[in-house]
Design a protein around this motif. Structure first.
Motif, PDB file in Angstrom:
ATOM      1  N   THR B 196       0.802  -1.225   0.000  1.00 18.82           N
ATOM      2  CA  THR B 196       0.000   0.000   0.000  1.00 18.82           C
ATOM      3  C   THR B 196       0.832   1.271   0.000  1.00 18.82           C
ATOM      4  N   GLY B 197       2.090   1.232   0.394  1.00 15.49           N
ATOM      5  CA  GLY B 197       2.913   2.442   0.442  1.00 15.49           C
ATOM      6  C   GLY B 197       2.379   3.478   1.418  1.00 15.49           C
ATOM      7  N   MET B 201       6.201   6.220   2.145  1.00 19.84           N
ATOM      8  CA  MET B 201       6.840   5.050   1.553  1.00 19.84           C
ATOM      9  C   MET B 201       6.273   4.819   0.155  1.00 19.84           C
ATOM     10  N   PRO B 202       7.153   4.502  -0.820  1.00 18.97           N
ATOM     11  CA  PRO B 202       6.624   4.196  -2.150  1.00 18.97           C
ATOM     12  C   PRO B 202       5.821   2.899  -2.144  1.00 18.97           C
ATOM     13  N   VAL B 203       5.016   2.721  -3.181  1.00 17.77           N
ATOM     14  CA  VAL B 203       4.210   1.507  -3.326  1.00 17.77           C
ATOM     15  C   VAL B 203       5.063   0.432  -4.012  1.00 17.77           C
ATOM     16  N   SER B 205       3.853  -2.654  -5.598  1.00 14.96           N
ATOM     17  CA  SER B 205       2.685  -3.461  -5.933  1.00 14.96           C
ATOM     18  C   SER B 205       3.135  -4.863  -6.338  1.00 14.96           C
ATOM     19  N   ASN B 208       5.436  -5.128  -9.204  1.00 10.54           N
ATOM     20  CA  ASN B 208       6.852  -4.809  -9.000  1.00 10.54           C
ATOM     21  C   ASN B 208       7.523  -5.936  -8.229  1.00 10.54           C
TER      22      ASN B 208
END
Lengths: 351, 268
Positions: B196-197, B201-203, B205, B208
């Motif tokens: 969820t990021g 914080m970046p996601v 998914s 990735n």
């Protein structure tokens, strides 16, 4: 070497009438007077034979402890052998061997110091420095040697020999200079620094497994750590990766502030920037999803991805180079070209 | 001897030990509490199967506790983002780790003891998930730490370690924000954070890092925490050269100064 007992100590630098010896530095008239040695206090071990004996036993005990520790180290080495492939056997072996050897050496050292402090002859000594200048005869003799050498060899008189010898000595180190220069890489480092593996049509792929990235994989707020798809073909993979490492982010296209000449460089809000800091080349990988800041962990340079990675804090001077990207027929992200400027920190020949 | 005699005397006279009544009350409390917990979990299982009831319950909880910032319909306000599409994983992470509701508006919502029971959190999660599709709470099979820890280390090093530190000890970000320590964080929350990021914080998914990749990362963190102090001595919090340098400056140099003083000091 004058040895004096502490009680009657007096400055060795000043002579009886207060004049200063020629070998010492200039001393002003109102110089701080040397107070001499403090009065001598005898030690407990000097006064009490019982304590002296106890101290001697302690020193002996420490040396015996050293013997025991050395033997312990040998025994431990045999008892805890290193079995290949078993890391904990290495740990046990090193631990006990190290404890034994260090205890053995430490006991010798502590024992020796304790011996010197408590049992060896006690007293305060002054040991004056001898003058560094030689005696007049020595100096005259040395000068005579040089003079005689010059006369006998004719070094001063025969100019051809003298000059050619000096010439030979100057030229002699040159082969070493050539050899040392040749240790540098044969290829032109400037050309190597100016380009990376990125080129038109090279797919962006995931670090470390090298699977290509589809534009649809990159959801908003995602960060991908990217290597060129052809990195596996590289001769020196690590060198190439160090230059070509890219960080890929997708922002809401409304958040991106794109200049006119870079308006085709992103793909629907997906932007790719060099991961190598323009300060001293650390990987700039600390990405914040909502502020769109990239932070370099080494010296806290900050780059604003929404404004083409412009520097907003820290020692970096230039924005991170942007990699122009687009998608191919299958929807995979590809580079449009190499970076348009050298990546990473500045170097002399950087245009 | 005397003690035993007195105990025997007490038994003989039929009088109870003074602590007996306390023990009795404890047993009683535990029995009723246990039975209640058992019944209530059964009840919650029933209510979660009845999802519309949970959604209604979640909507009530949301209106009472979250709507001030996130808006009455979870569409977001100036104070808080829209929650459309964040999914039940996001709610479970934010409320389960106590980050939401926020204690105050600041650079970062800090972890604190959760304010709601898991049943209540599940209800809010069901409500938010009913508004728009989003990542769901992860399957148990990714969370048991049985993945490939070595592969997880490599992924962690590339994707996570720059912020969270290679030992998961956390680290500073910009302007008062920080990447929290991962030591001791439940596997479920680590997974939910990746997918969820949360906050800045970046996601990461599933397109990735696949669920298996995430399971590997969790396995690495678990392995690392269980074996951290097994090799190399004291880890000093796993903070790296700063902590180690400070340690040797203070204790190493301190020991050298101490030895020097001892060598030059006069014995008595």
């Amino acid at each position: 070497m004058a040895k004096k007992d502490g009680g009657s100590a007096e400055s060795e630098l000043a002579t009886k009438d207060g004049a200063v010896s020629a070998g010492t530095a200039v001393i002003a008239a109102e110089v701080f007077q040397n107070p001499g040695m403090p009065p001598h206090h005898p030690r407990a071990t000097d006064q009490d034979p019982k304590k002296e004996k106890a101290a001697a036993r302690r020193v002996g005990g420490l040396f015996l402890l050293s013997v025991a520790s050395s033997i312990f180290a040998i025994v431990a080495y045999v008892i805890f052998p290193i079995t290949p492939g078993n890391l904990s056997s290495v740990r046990l072996n090193n631990l006990f061997l190290g404890v034994g050897i260090s205890l053995a050496l430490l006991s010798i050292g502590i024992g020796a110091i304790y011996w010197a402090k408590n049992l060896m002859k006690d007293g305060e000594w002054t040991e004056p420095r001898h003058p560094t200048r030689g005696s007049e005869e020595t100096r005259a003799a040395a000068a005579e040697v040089f003079k005689l050498g010059n006369e006998e060899s004719g070094f001063g008189r025969r100019t051809l020999i003298r000059r050619s010898l000096i010439g030979a000595l100057v030229v002699a180190p040159l082969p070493a200079v050539v050899m040392l220069r040749d240790l540098a890489p044969a290829a032109d480092p400037v050309a190597l620094l100016n380009k990376t593996m990125w080129a038109k049509g090279v797919r962006l792929s995931r670090d470390p497994d090298g699977t290509p990235i589809k534009a649809s994989d990159v959801t908003i707020g995602s960060v991908f750590h990217v290597i060129p798809d052809n990195l596996g073909d590289a001769e020196s993979r690590l060198d190439e990766k160090a230059k070509a490492a890219v960080i890929l982010m997708r922002l809401d296209p409304q958040d991106l502030h794109v200049s006119e000449e870079r308006k085709d460089w992103n793909y629907q809000g997906i932007v790719a920037y060099s991961k190598i800091c323009t300060h001293v080349g650390c990987p700039v990988a600390l990405a914040e999803q909502h502020t769109h800041h990239l932070l370099c962990p080494c010296h806290q340079s900050q780059f604003d991805i929404s404004h083409e990675a412009k520097v907003i804090f820290g020692p970096a001077k230039r924005p991170l180079p942007q990699l122009p990207i687009t998608v191919d027929d299958e929807g995979y992200l590809i580079a449009q070209s190499d970076f348009t400027e050298p990546v990473g920190p500045s170097f002399w020949e950087r245009a | 001897m005397q003690n035993r005699n007195s105990t025997a005397a007490r038994r003989a006279s039929g009088r109870r030990h003074p602590l007996a009544s306390v023990a009795l009350i404890l047993i009683g409390l535990l029995t009723t509490g246990g039975a209640y917990a058992l019944l209530s979990t059964t009840a919650s299982a029933e209510s979660s199967s009845d999802s519309s009831a949970a959604i209604t319950e979640g909507q009530k909880l949301f209106a009472a506790n979250c709507a001030t910032c996130h808006g009455v319909n979870a569409a977001g306000t100036a104070e808080g983002p829209s929650l459309y599409g964040v999914g039940s994983a996001s709610v479970d992470f934010q409320m389960g780790t106590g980050r939401m509701p926020l204690a105050f508006q600041g650079p970062q919502g800090a972890q604190k003891p959760p304010q709601f029971t898991q049943t209540q959190i599940d209800a809010v999660a069901a409500y938010i998930a009913s508004l728009a599709p989003g990542p769901a709470v992860p399957d148990e099979k990714w969370l048991d730490g049985s993945g490939d820890a070595a592969a997880g280390l490599e992924l962690f090093r590339i994707n996570c370690a720059m912020c969270h530190n290679i030992a998961g000890a956390g680290g500073a970000l910009t302007e008062g924000k920080y990447a929290p320590a991962l030591q001791g964080v439940e596997a479920k929350y680590i997974y939910e954070a990746m997918v969820t990021g949360p906050q800045n914080m970046p996601v990461f998914s599933d397109l990735n890092l696949t669920p298996q990749d995430k399971a590997n990362i969790i396995s690495y963190l678990k392995f690392q925490q269980e074996n951290a102090s097994g090799v190399g001595g004291v880890d000093l919090g796993g903070l790296g050269p700063v902590a180690e340098g400070l340690f040797i400056w203070i204790f190493g140099l301190g020991a050298i100064v101490g030895v020097t003083i001892w060598i030059t000091a006069r014995p008595n």
